[in-house]
Design a protein around this motif. Structure first.
Motif, short mmCIF file in Angstrom:
data_model
loop_
_atom_site.label_atom_id
_atom_site.label_comp_id
_atom_site.label_asym_id
_atom_site.label_seq_id
_atom_site.Cartn_x
_atom_site.Cartn_y
_atom_site.Cartn_z
N PRO A 237 -26.03 1.09 18.39
CA PRO A 237 -25.45 0.81 19.75
C PRO A 237 -25.46 1.81 20.69
CG PRO A 237 -23.87 0.72 18.28
CD PRO A 237 -25.06 0.80 17.40
N THR A 238 -25.26 3.03 20.44
CA THR A 238 -25.50 4.32 21.20
C THR A 238 -26.61 5.13 21.68
OG1 THR A 238 -25.02 5.67 19.18
CG2 THR A 238 -23.01 4.60 19.90
N ASP A 239 -27.74 4.76 21.11
CA ASP A 239 -28.85 5.49 21.18
C ASP A 239 -30.24 4.54 21.34
OD1 ASP A 239 -31.21 6.84 21.16
OD2 ASP A 239 -30.45 8.24 19.57
N SER A 240 -30.38 3.93 22.68
CA SER A 240 -31.38 3.24 22.78
C SER A 240 -32.69 3.37 22.46
CB SER A 240 -31.44 2.93 24.48
OG SER A 240 -32.13 4.00 25.08
N SER A 241 -33.42 4.66 22.28
CA SER A 241 -34.69 5.21 21.76
C SER A 241 -34.60 4.70 20.40
CB SER A 241 -34.87 6.60 21.83
OG SER A 241 -33.91 7.45 21.29
N LYS A 242 -33.54 4.98 19.55
CA LYS A 242 -33.47 4.60 18.03
C LYS A 242 -33.46 3.11 18.02
CE LYS A 242 -31.13 6.72 15.06
NZ LYS A 242 -29.84 7.31 14.31
N ASN A 243 -32.74 2.28 19.10
CA ASN A 243 -32.86 0.65 18.78
C ASN A 243 -34.19 0.27 19.03
OD1 ASN A 243 -30.76 -1.20 18.40
ND2 ASN A 243 -31.06 -1.81 20.30
N GLU A 244 -34.96 0.84 19.93
CA GLU A 244 -36.41 0.40 20.15
C GLU A 244 -37.11 0.78 18.87
OE1 GLU A 244 -37.36 -1.51 22.81
OE2 GLU A 244 -35.20 -1.29 23.08
N LYS A 245 -37.16 1.73 17.82
CA LYS A 245 -37.74 1.91 16.82
C LYS A 245 -37.47 0.83 15.95
CE LYS A 245 -38.28 6.98 16.82
NZ LYS A 245 -37.97 8.26 16.03
N ALA A 246 -36.07 0.48 16.08
CA ALA A 246 -35.78 -0.72 15.03
C ALA A 246 -36.53 -2.05 15.44
CB ALA A 246 -34.41 -1.18 15.27
N LEU A 247 -36.87 -2.23 16.73
CA LEU A 247 -37.57 -3.45 17.18
C LEU A 247 -39.02 -3.53 16.58
CD1 LEU A 247 -37.97 -5.86 18.79
CD2 LEU A 247 -38.64 -4.62 20.76
N VAL A 248 -39.50 -2.08 16.54
CA VAL A 248 -40.87 -1.79 15.70
C VAL A 248 -41.12 -2.51 14.39
CG1 VAL A 248 -42.69 -0.18 15.39
CG2 VAL A 248 -41.44 0.01 17.34
N PHE A 249 -39.96 -1.99 13.61
CA PHE A 249 -39.80 -2.24 12.31
C PHE A 249 -39.51 -3.73 12.05
CE2 PHE A 249 -39.22 2.31 11.77
CZ PHE A 249 -40.24 2.48 11.07
N LEU A 250 -38.89 -4.33 13.02
CA LEU A 250 -38.51 -5.77 13.04
C LEU A 250 -39.71 -6.80 13.10
CD1 LEU A 250 -35.01 -6.14 14.91
CD2 LEU A 250 -35.36 -6.57 12.36
N LYS A 251 -40.74 -6.30 13.91
CA LYS A 251 -41.74 -6.98 14.18
C LYS A 251 -43.00 -6.92 13.07
CE LYS A 251 -41.76 -6.73 19.22
NZ LYS A 251 -42.49 -6.28 20.45
N LYS A 252 -42.87 -5.60 12.34
CA LYS A 252 -43.53 -5.57 11.03
C LYS A 252 -43.02 -6.38 9.94
CE LYS A 252 -45.07 -0.75 12.13
NZ LYS A 252 -45.22 0.62 11.61
N THR A 253 -41.68 -6.43 9.83
CA THR A 253 -40.91 -7.14 8.98
C THR A 253 -41.34 -8.86 9.34
OG1 THR A 253 -38.97 -5.61 9.10
CG2 THR A 253 -38.71 -7.77 8.00
N GLU A 254 -41.49 -9.12 10.36
CA GLU A 254 -41.63 -10.53 10.72
C GLU A 254 -43.12 -11.08 10.37
OE1 GLU A 254 -41.04 -13.52 14.46
OE2 GLU A 254 -40.90 -11.46 14.81
N ALA A 255 -44.08 -9.87 10.64
CA ALA A 255 -45.36 -10.13 10.06
C ALA A 255 -45.67 -10.43 8.75
CB ALA A 255 -46.32 -9.13 10.59
N LEU A 256 -44.68 -9.65 8.04
CA LEU A 256 -44.74 -9.73 6.55
C LEU A 256 -44.19 -10.92 5.92
CD1 LEU A 256 -43.90 -6.07 5.55
CD2 LEU A 256 -45.88 -7.06 4.87
N LEU A 257 -43.15 -11.39 6.67
CA LEU A 257 -42.45 -12.42 6.25
C LEU A 257 -43.36 -13.86 6.43
CD1 LEU A 257 -40.01 -14.07 5.31
CD2 LEU A 257 -39.08 -13.85 7.67
N LYS A 258 -44.23 -13.99 7.45
CA LYS A 258 -45.13 -15.14 7.74
C LYS A 258 -46.13 -15.07 6.60
CE LYS A 258 -44.89 -14.84 12.71
NZ LYS A 258 -45.53 -14.55 14.12
N GLN A 259 -46.51 -13.83 5.88
CA GLN A 259 -47.45 -13.87 4.89
C GLN A 259 -46.71 -14.51 3.39
OE1 GLN A 259 -49.68 -10.49 4.25
NE2 GLN A 259 -49.04 -9.66 6.35
N LEU A 260 -45.35 -14.12 3.41
CA LEU A 260 -44.54 -14.52 2.23
C LEU A 260 -44.22 -16.06 2.24
CD1 LEU A 260 -41.97 -11.75 1.97
CD2 LEU A 260 -43.56 -12.19 0.15
#
Length: 620
Positions: A237-260
């Motif tokens: 919550p204190t670092d917006s740039s890190k928070n945006e990196k989290a979004l990148v991995f969340l999208k990758k996680t979502e793509a994998l979940l569609k395959q599972l």
């Protein structure tokens, strides 16, 4: 005659070849079991049964221990710990009987796992130490990797992240040597997990290594878990740039979940999405994702604690949105679930007590009726019973009295022997102190005086030969002082047992023997009596002297482990060993005399050319 002998040898050869083929088939079944146990438990059980049936025909105890190990592994894998423990203990008996080293370290590994899962970490550590002992007899890179993974998990639970990481890195090294891709993947993940709070950048690097392996093995589930963990690293919550990196991995996680195609996993994904938007102060999206996660909650697959966590976040986000009504409703639901969990636990305990009471009540009624019937019979024969009882009591009293006299005599003899041993040890201690004083004040002092006179005499001469003589005198002076310290009890009183053992270890190192010490915990034996400390020090000193003189060892390990009031002192070397049934030397007899003083148990595991392990167990 020759023809009959030829036929006999042909039959014998056929029997041998047939038995050999069965053993080869057994080995293949063991390999098949190992290859499928983590993927297909039904197939693993099939191979397990096939191996057991085949071994019954052979009747080989060595392979029986291996079969029981398979059953123990299978039942642990499907969550039946009771059966797993039973088969593990059967495997231990057959492995001991046949000296199956590989089965023995597998048995101790599983024992350690059981203790670890129950939170009995000291017992788990002892089992892993035994596993290490047998692994050193028959090294196996795969099981060394498992051993250090176990040690790492223990240190993580004890809060020692540095020690855990050291062991996890060893897991990686041995997994690479064993070419065990699954274990390498596991080691990267546990290292990353341990680094999450301390070094997020390094943790992410290890997650990426793990992801590469998961991709190589096409393990979609593990890929999903890794990407989800990577998103956790950057949710800040204190670092917006890190928070945006989290979004990148969340999208990758979502793509994998569609395959599972596993709907229950959307709970975790939406939970992290909610956290991401909450960190961005995007209330609307945060509410949507948290609400979705709440709807996807599955009580059969997700622990109730996660539901409570979602409810806490919904209470917080609605309050932030000034929607106090929804916040209040979720708060009411949150406390209702907490109260119901508490009530269920209370009811469970109450029902258990009630059932126990009802059973005891019925048992008491049955016993009461039985006693009434018995009393009717007893009244008819009471006199005979009393007379018989008196006779039995008189006979029993007579034998008890005789037995007590014998026991007292044995106790007196034992006490006399113990007193004799104590007096002998006290005499030795006084003599040591006297010799130490003589060496320190007499010989050492004289050498110092001689050195002073030589130094004074050589002031004008500047003779190099005299300087060399002085150097030798200084060396001799230091050696005599060291011997004086070893003999003196004053030296022992000034140091803790831990310091004394490290002092002896250094002496052993100075004599060219690599020596490692392990105290678990480090303060074990810090508060023992001076008498016990002195005896233990002299015992270890005597054992190390024996190793230097007779064992021709290059490595020695000294370990002290404490479990409640019980202490285990273990000294191992890789020397030539000895015949345990041979004549005992004076040193070993002295050790046994000292052990009697504090009622310790001595075990010696040795054989020619196989090193020696000496274990001393006692209570404090």
């Amino acid at each position: 005659m020759k023809k009959k002998l030829l036929i006999f040898f042909i039959i014998l050869n056929n029997i041998f070849v047939f038995a050999q083929k069965k053993i080869e088939k057994l080995d293949r079944l063991f390999d098949k079991f190992s290859s499928v146990i983590n993927k297909d438990s039904d197939s693993a059980f099939y191979y397990c049964n096939q191996a057991a049936v085949l071994n019954k025909k052979i009747g080989n105890d060595y392979y029986a221990s291996r079969c029981f190990i398979l059953y123990a592994a299978y039942y642990y894998h499907i969550g039946n710990n009771r059966k797993s423990k039973d088969y593990n203990e059967k495997a231990f008996l057959y492995a001991k009987k046949t000296n199956n080293i590989s089965a023995l370290y597998r048995v101790h590994n599983l024992r350690g796992v059981f203790f670890y899962e129950k939170g009995e970490y000291d017992k788990a550590f002892n089992e892993y130490q035994k596993m290490q002992y047998y692994l050193e007899k028959s090294p196996d890179n795969k099981y060394y990797a498992i051993l250090y993974l176990n040690f790492g998990n223990l240190f993580i639970d004890k809060g020692d992240t540095l020690a855990a990481l050291k062991n996890y890195h060893l897991t990686t090294q041995y997994s690479i040597l064993a070419k065990d891709t699954a274990r390498i993947l596991t080691s990267y993940i546990v290292i990353a997990n341990a680094l999450q709070d301390k070094n997020s950048k390094k943790a992410n690097e290890y997650y990426e290594k793990a992801f590469s392996l998961a991709k190589l093995t096409n393990d979609k589930q593990e890929q999903f878990n890794i990407r989800l963990n990577q998103s956790n690293i950057f949710l800040d919550p204190t670092d917006s740039s890190k928070n945006e990196k989290a979004l990148v991995f969340l999208k990758k996680t979502e793509a994998l979940l569609k395959q599972l195609n596993d709907k229950s996993l959307y709970f975790y994904l939406n939970f992290n999405y909610g956290a991401y938007y909450m960190n961005k102060n995007d209330i609307k999206n945060a509410i949507n994702y948290y609400e979705s996660a709440y709807k996807e909650y599955n009580i059969e697959r997700i622990p109730i604690t996660y539901k409570l966590e979602i409810l806490k976040n919904l209470i917080k986000i609605y309050k932030k949105d000034n929607n106090y009504q929804d916040s209040y409703e979720y708060q009411t639901l949150f406390y209702r679930i907490k109260d119901s969990l508490f009530t269920l636990e209370k009811e469970k305990n109450y029902n258990h007590l009630l059932a126990k009471y009802e059973v005891e009540k019925k048992n008491n009624q049955i016993q009461l009726l039985s006693k009434e019937n018995e009393l009717q019979k007893v009244r008819k024969t009471r006199m005979y019973f009393i007379l018989g009882l008196m006779i039995i009591l008189l006979i029993l009293g007579y034998f008890l009295y005789k037995n007590k006299l014998k026991s007292q005599q044995k106790l007196n003899l034992k006490q006399l022997e113990l007193n004799r041993t104590k007096n002998l040890l006290e005499g030795q201690s006084k003599e040591r102190n006297r010799l130490a004083k003589e060496l320190h004040d007499g010989i050492a002092g004289s050498l110092a005086g001689i050195n002073y006179m030589l130094d004074k005499e050589n002031g004008a001469l500047r003779n190099n030969n005299i300087l060399i003589i002085q150097k030798h005198i200084n060396t001799l002076h230091e050696e005599i002082r060291e011997i004086s310290h070893d003999l003196s009890n004053n030296f022992l009183e000034e140091k803790t047992f831990y310091q004394l053992i490290n002092h002896l270890a250094k002496q052993n190192e100075d004599n060219g023997i690599e020596t490692n010490t392990l105290f678990f915990p480090e303060n074990a034996l810090d508060n023992i009596s001076e008498e016990l400390k002195t005896n233990l020090y002299r015992i270890v000193q005597e054992l190390l002297v024996n190793i230097r003189k007779h064992a021709f060892a290059s490595k020695t390990q000294i370990s002290v482990t404490q479990q409640e009031n019980f202490i285990c002192l273990m000294i191992e070397d890789n020397g030539k060993g000895f015949n345990i049934n041979g004549t005992k030397g004076i040193g070993l007899k002295n050790i046994e005399e000292r052990l009697k003083v504090f009622d310790a148990n001595l075990e010696i595991d040795t054989s020619v050319n196989n090193g020696t392990t000496i274990i001393i167990n006692f209570s404090i």
